[in-house]
Design a protein around this motif. Structure first.
Motif, PDB file in Angstrom:
ATOM      1  N   UNK A  67      30.264 121.153 -16.973  1.00 44.25           N
ATOM      2  CA  UNK A  67      30.443 120.001 -16.080  1.00 44.25           C
ATOM      3  C   UNK A  67      31.872 119.455 -16.237  1.00 44.25           C
ATOM      4  N   UNK A  68      32.843 120.346 -16.146  1.00 40.01           N
ATOM      5  CA  UNK A  68      34.236 119.935 -16.362  1.00 40.01           C
ATOM      6  C   UNK A  68      34.772 119.085 -15.214  1.00 40.01           C
ATOM      7  N   UNK A  69      34.350 119.399 -13.989  1.00 44.35           N
ATOM      8  CA  UNK A  69      34.893 118.692 -12.826  1.00 44.35           C
ATOM      9  C   UNK A  69      33.741 118.210 -11.953  1.00 44.35           C
ATOM     10  N   UNK A  70      33.585 116.894 -11.884  1.00 45.79           N
ATOM     11  CA  UNK A  70      32.525 116.299 -11.076  1.00 45.79           C
ATOM     12  C   UNK A  70      33.136 115.355 -10.038  1.00 45.79           C
ATOM     13  N   UNK A  71      34.067 115.894  -9.223  1.00 40.63           N
ATOM     14  CA  UNK A  71      34.676 115.053  -8.195  1.00 40.63           C
ATOM     15  C   UNK A  71      33.673 114.797  -7.085  1.00 40.63           C
ATOM     16  N   UNK A  72      33.626 113.583  -6.531  1.00 41.50           N
ATOM     17  CA  UNK A  72      32.683 113.288  -5.435  1.00 41.50           C
ATOM     18  C   UNK A  72      33.060 114.068  -4.175  1.00 41.50           C
ATOM     19  N   UNK A  73      32.125 114.815  -3.638  1.00 41.27           N
ATOM     20  CA  UNK A  73      32.381 115.638  -2.456  1.00 41.27           C
ATOM     21  C   UNK A  73      32.075 114.862  -1.175  1.00 41.27           C
TER      22      UNK A  73
END
Length: 792
Positions: A67-73
């Motif tokens: 879960x390194x990158x959890x940018x809001x899509x």
């Protein structure tokens, strides 16, 4: 469902949500935490709890989840949804990183198919659409910038810009060197103004260099000039950059158009990342508070085993050496309301808040710090009256605010309502507050509510003890050390220990005596009985523990005796088998010898001399087969001496070798003998009576050994009127017996008098190693004329 709404804050649920929010990695995850509310659908609560439990197991026992990158899509997808709009390079880069994370997560769980069944439901049937990633990777590099070869035109423009910049740089270097040679330049090198390369020229020489002045220094001594020779080259570079930017926008617009059909899938990916971040935060918080998933019940009930208040637990973890006393409480159809009483600062409110907070956490899908054997039902309503809600704006006093809540409680509560009330009935004259509180409690009781209520009012304790469905409980208090134990004991009301606490604080005896005179005799008697009951119950509990310990020891001894008996019987069978085999062999040899002898006599035809010789040989053979070793006699197992044995005699059991005292002579020559704490029945001819020195030795060895069981022992000794030596000897005998049977305390009645006997008794108790401490009896039952000695 929650009334009043601020009960969420007062029970601590808002702080729980803040702590979970701090564990989130993304804004969507934090938004989901902010929306947490207790649910009423059992299957939904069960799913939320199991997802959190599985994620907790994953974090503790499995490889890390990628879960390194959890940018809001979602915001980017909403922007791309508009026709003609396009996403920037950095926005596509964030989508690319988020999609890589989504695909890694899906592969992670696919590799563990069946292991996390409830977490897998979050992305069930969600495909890995690699086409989106490939399209973005063709345009955006790993630094989040557009690739030079994203299109043929962009590559040509990039190369032209590079070539024109090199040409412009070469030409301006020539002009700069010439100006330096002429001494026209100021200190410094080529620089950039308004995005164009310029030369620093001294102000008095700025007319000597043809070109455009872009800027001057703050002192006015330096002018920054773009030479005429490179002006058209810089313009060419600027035109190419504009064309390059238009090509970049065209590529981004085209890429956004290709992405637009996948927006629903992108929204699903966004939901997956948000939910995983949300569940992950709950699991991390569960690890911090050592939480477990309780058993869910369809009934309106709560059964907490070793539960702890999560906020209190986190606070104590920061303090070295501190612990949280666990709470055990059960609320069901039989004991629907628990009425908790006891001293101030004894933990009543914490007990009530723990029940309310853990109930809200479970119904919100959050694991709780309690044993997994705990059972929690589902309540449709949670009503709480905690603290002071007086309001100047609403013209409400403290008591008016309480009554307003009671009106709501009695109107809308039902069998699926959990009611939590702190300090029930306070805020007004106790003479009227008590009856009103009792009436409200009676009305709530008729509605079959469940709940926890704390109070100091005696009339409520009496009402609870006489009403089925209501159960008294108290927070235990150590009336020796004068400190709360924070342990909930269900089954009896508790004293407020008002006078004891006031005495410990140091309030004068005159004030305390005056206060005792002012309260009613009946109330004083009730409070005294509560104190006595708590002390007696603790003594009974300690005795029960001691007896249980003795029973376990006895069971262990019985098992050991049984094992030895089995071993002995096996040895006997082995010896018999060997003896039989040896006897068979002897008979076989004897038969052979006789046959040979007869044969020889027949062969010599009964010649006397030869017959004598043959017989002599026979006797020698018999002597050789006879074991001439001295046979040692077996130990004496039967007493053949006809000796009179009476009650009180000391005897030895012959087959066991143990000594004991005869307690009873029954019919059939049976003796009942005390062997320490045990009783056994032995035949009279299986024992021998002890005399003289041997008897004295056994008596000394068994001195102080009780011939009574714990059930027969009387933990009280009265030495009033005795001489000091006789009194101490009597106390020693009873103390030794109490230590031997594991009794927890002893009551010594020595009287007051001049206090001399009391002094010698207490000096003796201080020296007795098994006495942990002692104290005066309660003032109403003898005071310092009686000493309670506690045995460790």
């Amino acid at each position: 469902m929650i009334f009043p709404q601020n009960a969420i804050d007062k029970l601590g649920f808002t702080e729980i949500k803040n702590l979970i929010t701090a564990k989130c990695l993304s804004e969507p995850g934090k938004e989901m935490v902010a929306k947490i509310q207790p649910q009423v659908k059992l299957d939904q609560i069960d799913r939320f709890l199991r997802q959190t439990q599985e994620f907790k197991d994953l974090l503790l026992n499995d490889a890390p989840l990628p879960v390194d990158h959890l940018y809001p899509i979602k915001p980017l997808a909403d922007k791309a949804r508009v026709e003609g709009a396009f996403l920037g390079e950095d926005e596509f880069y964030r989508i690319l990183l988020s999609l890589r994370t989504v695909f890694a997560i899906i592969r992670y769980f696919n590799d563990r198919e069946g292991q996390y069944s409830h977490l897998t439901l979050l992305f069930e049937h969600l495909p890995i659409e690699t086409k989106i990633v490939r399209q973005i990777e063709q345009v955006i590099d790993d630094r989040g910038r557009m690739k030079d070869n994203a299109s043929r035109d962009l590559l040509n423009l990039t190369q032209q810009i590079l070539k024109s910049e090199q040409e412009a740089r070469k030409r301006i270097d020539q002009v700069f060197k010439q100006a330096q040679h002429n001494g026209w330049t100021a200190d410094g090198n080529l620089t950039i103004r308004d995005g164009r390369l310029v030369i620093p020229i001294l102000a008095e020489n700025k007319r000597k260099v043809k070109g455009l002045i872009h800027d001057e220094s703050a002192t006015g001594q330096t002018a920054y000039i773009e030479p005429e020779e490179v002006f058209h080259l810089n313009n060419k570079v600027r035109d190419l950059e504009f064309e390059c930017r238009r090509e970049v926008i065209r590529i981004l617009t085209e890429l956004t158009t290709e992405l637009r059909p996948h927006i629903p899938l992108l929204m699903s990916y966004h939901g997956l990342l948000s939910k995983l971040d949300f569940v992950r935060a709950k699991a991390l918080f569960a690890i911090d508070i050592e939480a477990e998933m309780p058993e869910l019940s369809k009934e309106a009930e709560v059964s907490l085993v070793n539960a702890r208040h999560p906020l209190l637990l986190l606070g104590v973890k920061k303090e070295q050496g501190e612990t949280v006393v666990p709470l055990n409480i059960k609320i069901d159809a039989v004991d629907r309301v628990i009425l908790v009483s006891g001293p101030n600062a004894g933990g009543k409110s914490v007990c009530m808040k723990t029940v309310g907070l853990l109930q809200m956490m479970v119904q919100a899908g959050v694991l709780i710090p309690a044993e997994s054997t705990s059972k929690v039902g589902v309540f449709k309503q949670i009503f709480a009256d905690i603290g002071d809600d007086q309001s100047i704006e609403s013209d409400l006093s403290t008591y008016s605010a309480h009554l307003s809540k009671m009106k709501h409680f009695t109107t809308f509560a039902d069998g699926r309502t959990l009611v939590l009330i702190d300090e029930f009935g306070t805020g007004t004259d106790p003479l009227f507050g008590g009856p009103i509180a009792e009436a409200v409690l009676e009305a709530l009781h008729k509605k079959n509510i469940r709940g926890v209520i704390t109070t100091h009012y005696s009339n409520l304790k009496v009402f609870a003890s006489n009403t089925p469905g209501l159960e008294n409980a108290s927070m235990l208090f150590d009336n020796v050390a004068m400190r709360p134990l924070y342990i909930l004991q269900v089954g009896k009301p508790g004293s407020s220990y008002a006078f004891e606490i006031a005495q410990k604080i140091g309030l004068s005896k005159e004030i305390l005596n005056s206060a005792k005179q002012k309260i009613g005799k009946q109330q004083k008697k009730v409070d005294t009985l509560l104190v006595d009951l708590e002390r007696d119950k603790r003594v009974v509990h300690d005795t029960k523990v001691a007896v249980t310990k003795r029973e376990r020891e006895l069971q262990s001894l019985q098992a050991e005796v049984s094992e030895l008996q089995t071993h002995l019987e096996e040895n006997q069978r082995q010896i018999l088998r060997e003896a039989k085999e040896k006897a068979k062999q002897i008979l076989k040899d004897a038969n052979k010898l006789v046959e040979n002898t007869i044969s020889e006599i027949k062969s010599v035809q009964a010649d006397k001399d030869k017959t004598k010789a043959i017989r002599r040989n026979l006797h020698e053979a018999i002597d050789n087969h006879t074991d001439k070793r001295v046979v040692t006699q077996s130990p004496k197992l039967v007493n053949t001496v006809d000796e009179t044995i009476e009650v009180g005699d000391w005897v030895r059991v012959l087959d066991a070798g143990t000594e004991g005292q005869v307690m009873e002579v029954s019919r059939g020559n049976n003796l009942i003998i005390a062997l320490g704490d045990l009783r056994t029945v032995v035949k009279k001819n299986k024992v021998e009576k002890l005399h003289g020195k041997e008897k004295s030795k056994v008596v000394r060895r068994n001195r102080g050994t009780s011939t009574q069981s714990a059930a027969d022992f009387q933990p009280e000794v009265d030495v009033r009127g005795m001489r000091t030596e006789d009194a101490l000897r009597q106390i020693e005998l009873v103390l030794d017996r109490a230590v031997m049977i594991g009794y927890p305390s002893l009551k010594i009645v020595h009287g007051k008098g001049d206090g001399i006997l009391r002094k010698f008794v207490r000096e003796y108790l201080r020296k007795y190693s098994h006495v942990s401490h002692f104290e005066d009896e309660h003032a109403d039952r003898g005071g310092d004329g009686i000493t309670h000695a506690y045995i460790n």
